[in-house]
Write a protein that holds these residues in place. Structure first.
Motif, PDB file in Angstrom:
ATOM      1  N   LYS A  10       0.856  -1.192   0.000  1.00 21.93           N
ATOM      2  CA  LYS A  10       0.000   0.000   0.000  1.00 21.93           C
ATOM      3  C   LYS A  10       0.889   1.238   0.000  1.00 21.93           C
ATOM      4  O   LYS A  10       1.908   1.278   0.694  1.00 21.93           O
ATOM      5  CB  LYS A  10      -0.895   0.035   1.243  1.00 21.93           C
ATOM      6  CG  LYS A  10      -1.914  -1.069   1.271  1.00 21.93           C
ATOM      7  CD  LYS A  10      -2.761  -0.995   2.512  1.00 21.93           C
ATOM      8  CE  LYS A  10      -3.723  -2.177   2.556  1.00 21.93           C
ATOM      9  NZ  LYS A  10      -4.485  -2.212   3.796  1.00 21.93           N
ATOM     10  N   TRP A  12       1.119   5.178   0.938  1.00 25.28           N
ATOM     11  CA  TRP A  12       0.522   6.184   1.813  1.00 25.28           C
ATOM     12  C   TRP A  12       1.227   7.517   1.590  1.00 25.28           C
ATOM     13  O   TRP A  12       2.451   7.566   1.543  1.00 25.28           O
ATOM     14  CB  TRP A  12       0.693   5.798   3.280  1.00 25.28           C
ATOM     15  CG  TRP A  12       0.103   4.468   3.633  1.00 25.28           C
ATOM     16  CD1 TRP A  12       0.717   3.254   3.582  1.00 25.28           C
ATOM     17  CD2 TRP A  12      -1.221   4.215   4.083  1.00 25.28           C
ATOM     18  NE1 TRP A  12      -0.129   2.259   3.980  1.00 25.28           N
ATOM     19  CE2 TRP A  12      -1.339   2.828   4.304  1.00 25.28           C
ATOM     20  CE3 TRP A  12      -2.311   5.024   4.341  1.00 25.28           C
ATOM     21  CZ2 TRP A  12      -2.513   2.235   4.761  1.00 25.28           C
ATOM     22  CZ3 TRP A  12      -3.474   4.426   4.793  1.00 25.28           C
ATOM     23  CH2 TRP A  12      -3.566   3.053   4.993  1.00 25.28           C
ATOM     24  N   THR A  14       1.504  11.226   3.345  1.00 24.62           N
ATOM     25  CA  THR A  14       1.181  11.895   4.602  1.00 24.62           C
ATOM     26  C   THR A  14       1.865  13.258   4.675  1.00 24.62           C
ATOM     27  O   THR A  14       2.839  13.514   3.963  1.00 24.62           O
ATOM     28  CB  THR A  14       1.659  11.060   5.807  1.00 24.62           C
ATOM     29  OG1 THR A  14       3.079  10.904   5.734  1.00 24.62           O
ATOM     30  CG2 THR A  14       1.007   9.699   5.827  1.00 24.62           C
ATOM     31  N   TRP A  25       5.945  10.118   1.514  1.00 25.61           N
ATOM     32  CA  TRP A  25       5.228   8.900   1.169  1.00 25.61           C
ATOM     33  C   TRP A  25       5.926   7.714   1.819  1.00 25.61           C
ATOM     34  O   TRP A  25       7.097   7.771   2.155  1.00 25.61           O
ATOM     35  CB  TRP A  25       5.123   8.696  -0.349  1.00 25.61           C
ATOM     36  CG  TRP A  25       6.432   8.634  -1.083  1.00 25.61           C
ATOM     37  CD1 TRP A  25       7.049   9.665  -1.744  1.00 25.61           C
ATOM     38  CD2 TRP A  25       7.291   7.504  -1.224  1.00 25.61           C
ATOM     39  NE1 TRP A  25       8.229   9.235  -2.275  1.00 25.61           N
ATOM     40  CE2 TRP A  25       8.406   7.911  -1.976  1.00 25.61           C
ATOM     41  CE3 TRP A  25       7.244   6.189  -0.791  1.00 25.61           C
ATOM     42  CZ2 TRP A  25       9.457   7.049  -2.312  1.00 25.61           C
ATOM     43  CZ3 TRP A  25       8.288   5.329  -1.123  1.00 25.61           C
ATOM     44  CH2 TRP A  25       9.370   5.761  -1.875  1.00 25.61           C
ATOM     45  N   THR A  28       3.907   0.233   2.534  1.00 29.29           N
ATOM     46  CA  THR A  28       3.846  -0.803   3.551  1.00 29.29           C
ATOM     47  C   THR A  28       3.445  -2.142   2.932  1.00 29.29           C
ATOM     48  O   THR A  28       2.831  -2.191   1.867  1.00 29.29           O
ATOM     49  CB  THR A  28       2.822  -0.457   4.648  1.00 29.29           C
ATOM     50  OG1 THR A  28       1.512  -0.341   4.057  1.00 29.29           O
ATOM     51  CG2 THR A  28       3.173   0.824   5.356  1.00 29.29           C
ATOM     52  N   ASP A  31       1.340  -3.977   7.004  1.00 35.70           N
ATOM     53  CA  ASP A  31       1.512  -2.935   8.030  1.00 35.70           C
ATOM     54  C   ASP A  31       2.955  -2.720   8.477  1.00 35.70           C
ATOM     55  O   ASP A  31       3.203  -2.151   9.530  1.00 35.70           O
ATOM     56  CB  ASP A  31       0.619  -3.207   9.244  1.00 35.70           C
ATOM     57  CG  ASP A  31      -0.852  -3.175   8.874  1.00 35.70           C
ATOM     58  OD1 ASP A  31      -1.225  -2.340   8.018  1.00 35.70           O
ATOM     59  OD2 ASP A  31      -1.629  -3.966   9.422  1.00 35.70           O
ATOM     60  N   GLN A  36      10.331   4.224   2.158  1.00 39.44           N
ATOM     61  CA  GLN A  36       9.756   5.544   2.405  1.00 39.44           C
ATOM     62  C   GLN A  36      10.583   6.592   1.687  1.00 39.44           C
ATOM     63  O   GLN A  36      11.724   6.345   1.307  1.00 39.44           O
ATOM     64  CB  GLN A  36       9.677   5.836   3.893  1.00 39.44           C
ATOM     65  CG  GLN A  36      10.993   5.881   4.612  1.00 39.44           C
ATOM     66  CD  GLN A  36      10.806   5.997   6.119  1.00 39.44           C
ATOM     67  OE1 GLN A  36       9.830   5.483   6.658  1.00 39.44           O
ATOM     68  NE2 GLN A  36      11.721   6.648   6.770  1.00 39.44           N
ATOM     69  N   LYS A  44       1.136  17.396  -2.392  1.00 39.53           N
ATOM     70  CA  LYS A  44       0.687  16.022  -2.224  1.00 39.53           C
ATOM     71  C   LYS A  44       0.813  15.257  -3.544  1.00 39.53           C
ATOM     72  O   LYS A  44       1.208  14.099  -3.561  1.00 39.53           O
ATOM     73  CB  LYS A  44      -0.761  16.011  -1.732  1.00 39.53           C
ATOM     74  CG  LYS A  44      -1.259  14.660  -1.337  1.00 39.53           C
ATOM     75  CD  LYS A  44      -2.654  14.743  -0.725  1.00 39.53           C
ATOM     76  CE  LYS A  44      -3.125  13.372  -0.280  1.00 39.53           C
ATOM     77  NZ  LYS A  44      -4.443  13.424   0.345  1.00 39.53           N
ATOM     78  N   GLU A  48       2.924  11.901  -4.237  1.00 40.16           N
ATOM     79  CA  GLU A  48       2.228  10.721  -4.722  1.00 40.16           C
ATOM     80  C   GLU A  48       2.852  10.201  -6.014  1.00 40.16           C
ATOM     81  O   GLU A  48       3.013   8.991  -6.195  1.00 40.16           O
ATOM     82  CB  GLU A  48       0.750  11.040  -4.947  1.00 40.16           C
ATOM     83  CG  GLU A  48      -0.077   9.835  -5.264  1.00 40.16           C
ATOM     84  CD  GLU A  48      -1.567  10.135  -5.267  1.00 40.16           C
ATOM     85  OE1 GLU A  48      -2.326   9.179  -5.464  1.00 40.16           O
ATOM     86  OE2 GLU A  48      -1.969  11.292  -5.074  1.00 40.16           O
TER      87      GLU A  48
END
Length: 66
Positions: A10, A12, A14, A25, A28, A31, A36, A44, A48
């Motif tokens: 996934k 993400w 943030t 970003w 994961t 989890d 990163q 954003k 992305e």
């Protein structure tokens, strides 16, 4: 017969905790962070887009090992 396995990764995006007004970003799997961003981005969308390139690379490797 084709068996479909959903991608466990996934992406993400943030808000940066280190630089206010910027974005980071992370990717994961189950989890757990597997990659990163090294730097933060001014928007954003830019974060992305950069994360998506990394996501595609990880997904490509994951699919080739199955």
């Amino acid at each position: 017969m084709i068996i479909f396995k959903p991608n466990p990764h996934k992406l993400w995006v943030t808000r940066s905790s280190k630089e206010p007004g910027r974005f980071d970003w992370l990717i994961t799997r189950d989890d757990v962070v597997v990659r990163q961003s090294v730097r933060s981005f001014g928007s954003k969308g830019a974060s992305e887009a950069n994360g998506d390139a990394a996501f595609r690379e990880i997904t490509s490797r994951w699919q080739s090992t199955r």
